[in-house]
Design an enzyme around this catalytic site. Structure first.
Site, PDB file in Angstrom:
ATOM      1  N   HIS A   4       0.743  -1.133  -0.054  1.00  0.00           N
ATOM      2  CA  HIS A   4      -0.046   0.158  -0.274  1.00  0.00           C
ATOM      3  C   HIS A   4       0.908   1.267  -0.106  1.00  0.00           C
ATOM      4  CE1 HIS A   4      -2.203   3.140   2.299  1.00  0.00           C
ATOM      5  NE2 HIS A   4      -3.111   2.826   1.464  1.00  0.00           N
ATOM      6  N   GLU A  33       2.431   1.911  -3.396  1.00  0.00           N
ATOM      7  CA  GLU A  33       1.245   2.379  -4.182  1.00  0.00           C
ATOM      8  C   GLU A  33       1.095   4.017  -4.253  1.00  0.00           C
ATOM      9  OE1 GLU A  33      -2.827   1.565  -2.832  1.00  0.00           O
ATOM     10  OE2 GLU A  33      -3.137   3.542  -3.403  1.00  0.00           O
ATOM     11  N   HIS A  34       1.178   4.460  -2.816  1.00  0.00           N
ATOM     12  CA  HIS A  34       1.164   5.740  -2.551  1.00  0.00           C
ATOM     13  C   HIS A  34       2.375   6.468  -3.299  1.00  0.00           C
ATOM     14  CE1 HIS A  34      -1.893   6.834   0.605  1.00  0.00           C
ATOM     15  NE2 HIS A  34      -2.176   5.651   0.111  1.00  0.00           N
ATOM     16  N   GLU A  74      -4.463   8.028   7.255  1.00  0.00           N
ATOM     17  CA  GLU A  74      -5.471   7.092   6.589  1.00  0.00           C
ATOM     18  C   GLU A  74      -5.712   5.685   7.721  1.00  0.00           C
ATOM     19  OE1 GLU A  74      -4.213   5.986   2.846  1.00  0.00           O
ATOM     20  OE2 GLU A  74      -5.623   4.577   2.333  1.00  0.00           O
TER      21      GLU A  74
END
Lengths: 426, 424
Positions: free
Chosen positions: A67, A70-71, A143
């Site tokens: 994740h 991905e960012h 997040e």
């Protein structure tokens, strides 16, 4: 190029495996203005331990790397951000990470060429520095806090904790504030070099395109890369039993929410699509809108809406999930269990089976209304090693007898779990 | 053009959208009535009770069974605020007959069922069925109480409530617990009969269908024949129904068990020009429309103050809402940064490129209208309620024509009305 077809819904898919191993799937849709491209790597939150094919090095990575990566892919050396660049063209761009894959996508009506340029450029050019990795930790930390406040996400994570003791599906996709603090540019590059190799990736394109031309467009934007061997992924050994039957937590919700599940003994050899169809028919029979159980629970005010039903599966896990809102989740589970037991004892009713079969067929066809849905479905199915059209084309082969056999195999009492989020005491 | 509309009787309009893009046909009926405190709860309950059963299919179980046999046709209903109107929406989606494994007339069945649900409810003793009303009252109570569950939505609803205090748009679309108890099966039925005489009725059909055949099926329907012509009661959406305030903003803070704070800021837009709603769309896109927007860039990217930071323009109320998920301790810093963005907009501190990017963002969403059946229906229904007709091509043109000067002028006519903060 391989062409597969679904005659029932009049759609075709063109599949090409390029020399470097990249799989490209094109689903042409006449008359639509929207175009959708999604590029995915078979790298998700569960892939936290592996052997790098080039060096043979065994690597353990902190939770949340897929994740995090991905960012960070959007950031470019010249200080721009590819997401901004795409948005500036009126292109709707995004990315997401799941348990088993990470995907980069965009949807547009105009500026398709520029969009494809940008997408294929940034996914092939990682840029991680000490500084930009540190900065991202703040954003992802927010997040993670947001997920911690989300009762539905907690409910799911607790259900996974019930199902599995060791399985990496229990890892929060975003990781924890603690785990992401250990992420460094070096970790990110190791993962990038391993998992973002074309042979570990699939691209799906849907829109009003000519397949042959489109393949060429993709090819000319690919950077040359040395071939890479198979990535050896290391997972904890399979667990046959559930971890625990029940888990509850208190949060700020007005009415309890619940997730009930059956862990499945995944069997890779059998036909997954056929099994999946049978399970969807069964779930609709047990607790679908017209089922006796749902009607009774609705009348008693124990369910407000039809629960969500899902069968999640990969090589590493397989389970059924039924979730909803109820002031008495225990009672809902009891009633559903009784229904399952009755079906196990008496077999399933012909008329009921036919009705649910038709309904499930309709559900599959509706998926083809939207280019985004189609592309995401083909990608997710490829990652699960299944073929999307099979859900339509193999439909007829799912008989009542086969469905009864799946019922016996999957809906077993000792594999049942329940996760509940209850309101805080006032 | 693929869109046609025709008044069947005064106040009752049939809209047809021809399209080849889908595997499905979508049928919809909308009932519009002015938002009123005394009626909102009744409206919400009514939509829920109607779906419970009809004279022909007396229970939800019967309805569901019928829909399932139609290859999983899906029925949906809901309640929405659109400007100062409360809209009860009923939808039915079925597969287009072309994609069935064996032939069947789904169109005819679909129209019959949808009209049956809205216009021919199951009754006992000249009232709705007691059991249905009782059950739906309980459900609605849970929905109203459940307002707190989604924190971000809750903060948005509360900001709207504060901003439009004692005005129609400030009402909660699902109504109020204190009004729920008094409703009886009889009183709800009386309300329903009155509503059917006065409300604005719009019927939409989208898909690969035959216009004349559809019209024929609908006009031949017994329930449609029974409806009287009416001068429909509703609020035309282009009209401004309240004064926009320019004085000091209202501030409200509430506490809940939460780790991420929710900041919502409601802005008033004063009309400056007859095209101000198009200009406001562009203003909003520059301010908080996407990843390039001022809010996203300055609140999230540069300062890492928030995970979410965006703004949305409510065209029917000419209001903009800024929404941020922030760390609670960062409240003042985030608020200052947001205010700075509003000031920058007034001073014209944005580039020609920002303007172009924002237009692209809006244009791509306009072009997307015809790519989803319900979005296309919603677009035409919005036109219908606004009593104007702007084609999609004209809409695109109007957005393209917006200039930087117009945006700056509008920015100087935008005022903070309400600041709402949900914290721990």
């Amino acid at each position: 190029m391989k062409v597969i077809e679904s005659s029932k819904i009049k759609e075709k898919a063109y599949i090409e495996e390029l020399e470097n191993g990249l799989k490209v799937i094109i689903i042409p849709k006449k008359n639509t203005k929207k175009k959708y491209v999604i590029w995915g790597t078979h790298f998700g939150s569960i892939d936290n331990h592996f052997i790098m094919p080039k060096t043979g090095e065994e690597v353990y990575i902190p939770d949340g790397v897929a994740h995090f990566l991905e960012h960070k892919m959007f950031e470019q050396p010249n200080g721009t951000n590819s997401l901004d660049t795409l948005m500036a063209l009126g292109i709707d761009a995004n990315a997401y990470t799941t348990n088993d894959h990470t995907a980069y996508l965009f949807e547009c009506t105009n500026h398709f060429e520029e969009g494809l340029n940008e997408l294929m450029d940034y996914v092939q050019h990682p840029y991680f520095t000490e500084e930009n990795v540190e900065k991202e930790k703040g954003i992802i930390g927010q997040e993670i806090n947001m997920y911690d406040d989300d009762p539905a996400w907690r409910l799911y994570m607790n259900a996974m904790d019930c199902m599995y003791e060791q399985n990496p599906i229990k890892i929060d996709i975003a990781g924890t504030i603690e785990s992401i603090s250990k992420i460094t540019p070096d970790v990110l590059y190791k993962c990038y070099n391993t998992f973002y190799h074309p042979s570990n990736m699939t691209m799906v394109i849907c829109g009003d395109f000519q397949p042959e031309t489109m393949i060429e467009e993709v090819k000319k934007r690919l950077l040359p890369k040395e071939n890479q061997g198979v990535i050896k992924r290391i997972y904890p050994s399979k667990e046959n039993k559930i971890h625990k039957a029940f888990k509850n937590e208190k949060m700020e919700v007005s009415t309890p929410i619940f997730m009930m599940g059956y862990k499945d003994h995944e069997n890779i050899k059998e036909d997954r699509v056929k099994k999946h169809i049978a399970i969807e028919i069964l779930l609709n029979m047990v607790i679908g809108k017209s089922s006796k159980t749902y009607q009774e629970l609705y009348t008693d005010g124990l369910l407000l809406a039809q629960p969500d039903m899902d069968y999640e599966f990969s090589d590493q896990y397989a389970h059924i999930l039924i979730s909803g809102t109820s002031k008495n989740p225990q009672k809902v589970m009891e009633q559903m269990t009784q229904t399952v037991n009755k079906m196990l004892q008496n077999g399933i009713e012909e008329e009921h089976f036919e009705r649910m079969r038709r309904k499930v067929y309709g559900d599959y066809v509706v998926e083809y209304n939207n280019v985004g849905n189609i592309a995401r479905m083909f990608l997710a199915d490829t990652m699960k090693k299944v073929q999307s059209f099979d859900y339509i084309e193999k439909f007829e082969t799912v008989t009542k007898e086969y469905t009864e056999q799946i019922l016996e195999e999957v809906f077993q009492e000792e594999n049942k779990i329940l996760s509940i989020i209850e309101p805080n005491e006032k | 053009m693929n869109y046609q509309k025709e008044e069947l009787k005064q106040g009752i309009t049939l809209h047809q959208i021809q399209t080849q893009n889908y595997k499905t046909n979508l049928y919809a009926i909308f009932l519009a009535t002015p938002l009123k405190r005394e009626n909102v709860t009744l409206d919400a309950l009514l939509a829920a009770v109607l779906r419970r059963g009809t004279q022909n299919l007396p229970s939800q179980e019967e309805i569901s069974k019928k829909l399932e046999m139609m290859y999983g046709a899906s029925f949906d209903c809901g309640i929405e605020k659109t400007g100062d109107n409360h809209i009860m929406k009923f939808y039915l989606e079925t597969l287009n007959e072309e994609f069935l494994p064996s032939p069947e007339n789904l169109t005819k069945q679909s129209i019959a069922i949808l009209l049956d649900i809205v216009l021919n409810p199951f009754l006992e003793n000249n009232a709705f069925k007691k059991e249905y009303v009782k059950g739906e009252k309980q459900n609605l109570r849970q929905i109203i109480e459940g307002k707190i569950d989604n924190k971000s939505k809750y903060a948005y609803d509360r900001c709207t409530e504060e901003m439009f205090k004692n005005k129609p748009y400030g009402l909660y679309k699902f109504g109020y617990i204190e009004d729920l108890e008094a409703i009886t099966p009889q009183s709800l039925y009386v309300y329903y009969q009155e509503l059917l005489k006065k409300c604005k009725i719009d019927i939409f059909v989208s898909g690969k269908t035959e216009n004349n055949a559809i019209k024929e099926m609908i006009t031949q329907n017994e329930m449609i024949q029974r409806l009287q012509a009416r001068k429909p009661e509703y609020v035309v959406n282009n009209e401004t129904t309240e004064e926009k305030q320019e004085d000091s903003p209202k501030e409200t803070t509430e506490s809940m068990q939460i780790t991420q704070g929710k900041l919502v800021i409601g802005l008033d837009v004063k009309q400056t020009n007859q095209n101000s709603r198009f200009i406001a769309s562009v203003y909003n896109a520059i301010l908080g429309g996407g990843a390039n927007s001022k809010l996203f860039q300055n609140v999230r990217e540069k300062q890492s103050l928030a995970y979410t930071a965006n703004s949305g323009y409510v065209r029917t109320k000419n209001s903009i809402f800024i929404r941020c998920g922030i760390e609670i301790d960062n409240y003042q810093k985030a608020l200052d940064t947001i205010k700075q963005q509003l000031e920058d907009m007034k001073k014209g501190n944005f580039t020609e490129e920002d303007l172009q990017n924002s237009k692209e963002l809006i244009l791509s969403s306009i072009e997307g209208i015809t790519e989803e059946q319900d979005t296309e229906i919603t677009y035409y229904y919005g036109q219908e309620l606004a009593n104007t007709f702007v084609t999609i091509e004209e809409y695109i043109q109007k957005i393209k024509e917006v200039t930087k000067e117009q945006v700056i002028k509008l920015a100087n006519n935008i005022f903070i009305n309400t600041i709402y903060f949900l914290k721990d």
